[in-house]
Design an enzyme around this catalytic site. Structure first.
Site, short mmCIF file in Angstrom:
data_model
loop_
_atom_site.label_atom_id
_atom_site.label_comp_id
_atom_site.label_asym_id
_atom_site.label_seq_id
_atom_site.Cartn_x
_atom_site.Cartn_y
_atom_site.Cartn_z
N ARG A 134 7.17 -5.51 3.51
CA ARG A 134 5.86 -6.12 3.26
C ARG A 134 5.70 -6.23 1.75
O ARG A 134 5.68 -5.22 1.05
CB ARG A 134 4.70 -5.33 3.84
CG ARG A 134 3.36 -5.99 3.44
CD ARG A 134 2.17 -5.55 4.24
NE ARG A 134 1.71 -4.21 3.91
CZ ARG A 134 0.57 -3.71 4.35
NH1 ARG A 134 -0.22 -4.43 5.13
NH2 ARG A 134 0.21 -2.48 4.05
N ASP B 189 -7.77 -4.30 8.07
CA ASP B 189 -8.48 -5.33 7.32
C ASP B 189 -9.21 -6.31 8.23
O ASP B 189 -10.30 -6.79 7.90
CB ASP B 189 -7.51 -6.08 6.40
CG ASP B 189 -7.28 -5.35 5.09
OD1 ASP B 189 -8.27 -5.03 4.40
OD2 ASP B 189 -6.12 -5.07 4.75
N HIS C 135 0.80 -1.22 0.00
CA HIS C 135 0.00 0.00 0.00
C HIS C 135 0.84 1.28 0.00
O HIS C 135 0.29 2.37 -0.08
CB HIS C 135 -0.93 0.03 1.22
CG HIS C 135 -2.01 -1.00 1.19
ND1 HIS C 135 -2.90 -1.11 0.14
CD2 HIS C 135 -2.34 -1.98 2.07
CE1 HIS C 135 -3.74 -2.11 0.38
NE2 HIS C 135 -3.42 -2.66 1.54
N GLU D 168 -5.56 -11.15 8.79
CA GLU D 168 -6.36 -9.93 8.63
C GLU D 168 -7.75 -10.18 8.06
O GLU D 168 -8.38 -9.25 7.56
CB GLU D 168 -5.59 -8.91 7.78
CG GLU D 168 -4.94 -9.46 6.53
CD GLU D 168 -4.03 -8.44 5.85
OE1 GLU D 168 -4.06 -7.25 6.21
OE2 GLU D 168 -3.30 -8.85 4.92
#
Length: 264
Positions: free
Chosen positions: A73, A175, A48, A149
């Site tokens: 990540r 999430d 993200h 998540e």
């Protein structure tokens, strides 16, 4: 970055809490600022964040001038991506949306060399920064987190945690809360989300694994540590910058500073 693999592994083995910073901003300077601020580890967010693949190595290089251990990540469960970030020098990976034990096993396989896994040999920058013995130490020292998540992942938590070679799990409260309640929030305190977050920490620690979580810092980070989380993200460069700017402007305009509500 001498011995950073062994140092991180030793600290986690002693049960110490690792305070992690999150990197969304490109350019490398925020990585230097966050690293010199004293974070134990920094995670480059390729899912993200705004750091494209071409920014991965420059950001890792910026981090190398600081004491912070480099994590990444990845965008998703894609073996070439996992191998690439490890070959570039990351000491740990966080993989999003791991819902099943089969996905957790595939994650571990991609991050471990044969015969434990299927990671292809080619530690280009990793050997440069971690030393010629990197390949012999990588399987034991590389941290592999599966993100929990979703409600599906929560239902499969025990089986995911029993995956051989998994270092631990990392909670994405945004999430997870969205999946459980239909509303995304990083504040996991209260209701079904708090119960789930506490259960994840408890089950992970019972197996001697590492529970990790994303927070905005401050009160949420302390709440996570009180639940037993040992790899705690305490703020992102994006949110910290935004919050500081709002605070200064609120003070100068004689209003009440507006706290950050960013999910990042």
């Amino acid at each position: 970055m001498p011995n950073v693999l062994a140092e991180l592994h030793g600290r986690l083995g002693r049960g110490e809490t690792i305070l992690n910073g999150w990197l969304h901003l490109p350019g490398g300077v925020s990585a230097e600022v966050m690293g010199h601020a004293g974070y134990d580890a920094l995670t480059i967010d390729l899912q993200h964040g705004l750091i494209g693949e071409g920014g991965l190595v420059p950001t890792l290089q910026a981090m190398a001038a600081t004491p912070a251990a480099p994590f990444v990540r990845v965008p998703g469960l894609h073996a070439p991506d996992l191998m690439r970030v490890l070959d570039a020098g990351a000491v740990g990976v966080i993989c999003p949306m791991i819902d099943t034990p089969g996905q957790a096993a595939a994650l571990v396989q991609a991050c471990r060399y044969p015969p434990q896994g299927t990671r292809s040999f080619g530690p280009t920058r990793a050997r440069l920064v971690h030393g010629d013995t990197y390949a012999a130490r990588a399987d034991a020292h590389t941290v592999v987190f599966a993100m929990i998540e979703t409600a599906v992942a929560l239902a499969n938590l025990d089986a995911i945690l029993d995956t051989p070679g998994l270092s631990g799990v990392y909670v994405g409260p945004g999430d997870l809360s969205l999946s459980l309640t239909g509303h995304a929030t990083l504040d996991f305190r209260g209701g079904d989300v708090e119960e789930a977050v506490a259960r994840i920490a408890r089950a992970t620690r019972q197996r001697g694994l590492i529970p990790g979580i994303f927070t905005q810092g401050g009160d949420l980070a302390r709440a996570a540590m009180a639940l037993g989380y040992r790899f705690v993200t305490a703020g992102s460069d994006f949110a910290l910058l935004a919050g500081a700017a709002r605070g200064v402007l609120g003070d100068l305009r004689a209003g009440t500073p507006t706290p950050s509500t960013s999910l990042y």
